[in-house]
Design a protein around this motif. Structure first.
Motif, PDB file in Angstrom:
ATOM      1  N   ASP A  99       0.683  -1.117   0.058  1.00 33.16           N
ATOM      2  CA  ASP A  99      -0.107   0.078   0.156  1.00 33.16           C
ATOM      3  C   ASP A  99       0.946   1.165  -0.074  1.00 33.16           C
ATOM      4  O   ASP A  99       1.916   1.353   0.478  1.00 33.16           O
ATOM      5  CB  ASP A  99      -0.755   0.024   1.348  1.00 33.16           C
ATOM      6  N   ASP A 101       0.462   4.222   1.578  1.00 34.45           N
ATOM      7  CA  ASP A 101      -0.048   5.226   2.665  1.00 34.45           C
ATOM      8  C   ASP A 101       0.803   4.816   3.587  1.00 34.45           C
ATOM      9  O   ASP A 101       0.721   5.383   4.992  1.00 34.45           O
ATOM     10  CB  ASP A 101      -1.437   5.073   3.187  1.00 34.45           C
ATOM     11  N   GLN A 103       1.123   2.185   5.471  1.00 39.02           N
ATOM     12  CA  GLN A 103       0.832   1.296   6.564  1.00 39.02           C
ATOM     13  C   GLN A 103       1.215  -0.269   6.551  1.00 39.02           C
ATOM     14  O   GLN A 103       1.395  -0.794   7.398  1.00 39.02           O
ATOM     15  CB  GLN A 103      -0.966   1.207   6.395  1.00 39.02           C
ATOM     16  N   ARG A 202       1.326  -2.234  12.455  1.00 33.60           N
ATOM     17  CA  ARG A 202       0.846  -1.416  11.209  1.00 33.60           C
ATOM     18  C   ARG A 202       0.444   0.200  11.878  1.00 33.60           C
ATOM     19  O   ARG A 202      -0.389  -0.014  12.815  1.00 33.60           O
ATOM     20  CB  ARG A 202      -0.493  -2.216  10.485  1.00 33.60           C
ATOM     21  N   ARG A 205      -2.612   5.522   8.695  1.00 31.18           N
ATOM     22  CA  ARG A 205      -2.422   6.090   7.387  1.00 31.18           C
ATOM     23  C   ARG A 205      -1.478   7.227   7.623  1.00 31.18           C
ATOM     24  O   ARG A 205      -1.953   8.071   8.335  1.00 31.18           O
ATOM     25  CB  ARG A 205      -3.796   6.167   6.954  1.00 31.18           C
TER      26      ARG A 205
HETATM   27 MG    MG Z   1      -4.369   1.875   4.188  1.00 29.29          MG
END
Ligand code: MG
Ligand code: UDP
Length: 210
Positions: A99, A101, A103, A202, A205
């Protein structure tokens, strides 16, 4: 003598992510610079029909970095389809879907590469902490894995998303599968192969919206 370097392709589907592109590329440079010259990276962005300035942001970073490629889809097809387009284009000895962002924490990539070099064909990144997720997301994720694994003949590891390292051999097997409507993370696990794991927390964002 010149030593052939290992190429890692990052496949990155993006949808309306104009504020994430620059930061993502910067973070990846920080991770890969210390690994050069034995490991090189390629970033394959798949623009999944974004309606903001995502394409412009990608073209801007591409101008200064030939390791960055762009696949521009004609409309929004959804993350799994975008990822398939990226897997077709990726040239790496190993491929990591990610991803944009942040994350999918880029800091765990060196660990993934180490485990791959020690023989694993797949290295999953498992989240060890969901406390940053909303209560609704935590409940729906838990329920999802329970129900999916109860109904499916082949279970998938919980708290492992698309973020994982796939050896070239695994990517080529996944590419031969006939599925048109894709749920990639189940296929990544269904194909088998020796699998290792790294864990990560994680983060939230970095910019933009889910
Ligand atoms: Mg995300
Ligand atoms: N994404 C995409 N197409 C879509 C939706 C999302 O390519 O239709 C991308 C998005 O830009 C991001 C990744 O898929 O790079 C994960 O999306 P998101 O962060 O929104 O999912 P979440 O983390 O909230 O589950």
């Amino acid at each position: 003598e010149h030593q052939q370097s290992t190429l890692i392709s990052l496949v990155v589907p993006v949808f309306n992510e104009q504020d994430s592109i620059g930061r993502f590329v910067e973070s990846l440079r920080e991770v890969f610079n210390p690994l050069a010259p034995s490991v090189a990276c390629q970033i394959v962005f798949v623009n999944d029909g974004s309606q903001d300035a995502t394409e412009f942001a990608i073209r801007t970073v591409m101008q200064k970095d030939e390791r960055i490629a762009l696949i521009n889809l004609s409309r929004n097809f959804g993350k799994d389809s975008a990822m398939c387009a990226g897997l077709e284009h990726a040239q790496g000895d190993a491929v990591i879907p990610m991803d944009v962002d942040l994350q999918d924490a880029p800091e765990v990539i060196p660990d993934m590469i180490r485990k791959w070099r020690n023989g694993a064909k797949v290295v999953n990144a498992r989240r060890i902490d969901r406390s940053k997720d909303s209560w609704a997301k935590q409940m729906s994720a838990t329920a999802f894995y329970k129900v999916f694994n109860a109904l499916s003949e082949h279970s998938i590891p919980s708290n492992v998303g698309d973020f994982r390292l796939l050896d070239r051999q695994v990517v080529d097997v996944v590419r031969t599968l006939g599925e048109r409507s894709r749920f990639n993370k189940s296929l990544f696990s269904w194909v088998g192969f020796e699998t290792a794991e790294v864990t990560f927390e994680r983060p939230e964002r970095a910019a933009g919206t889910s």
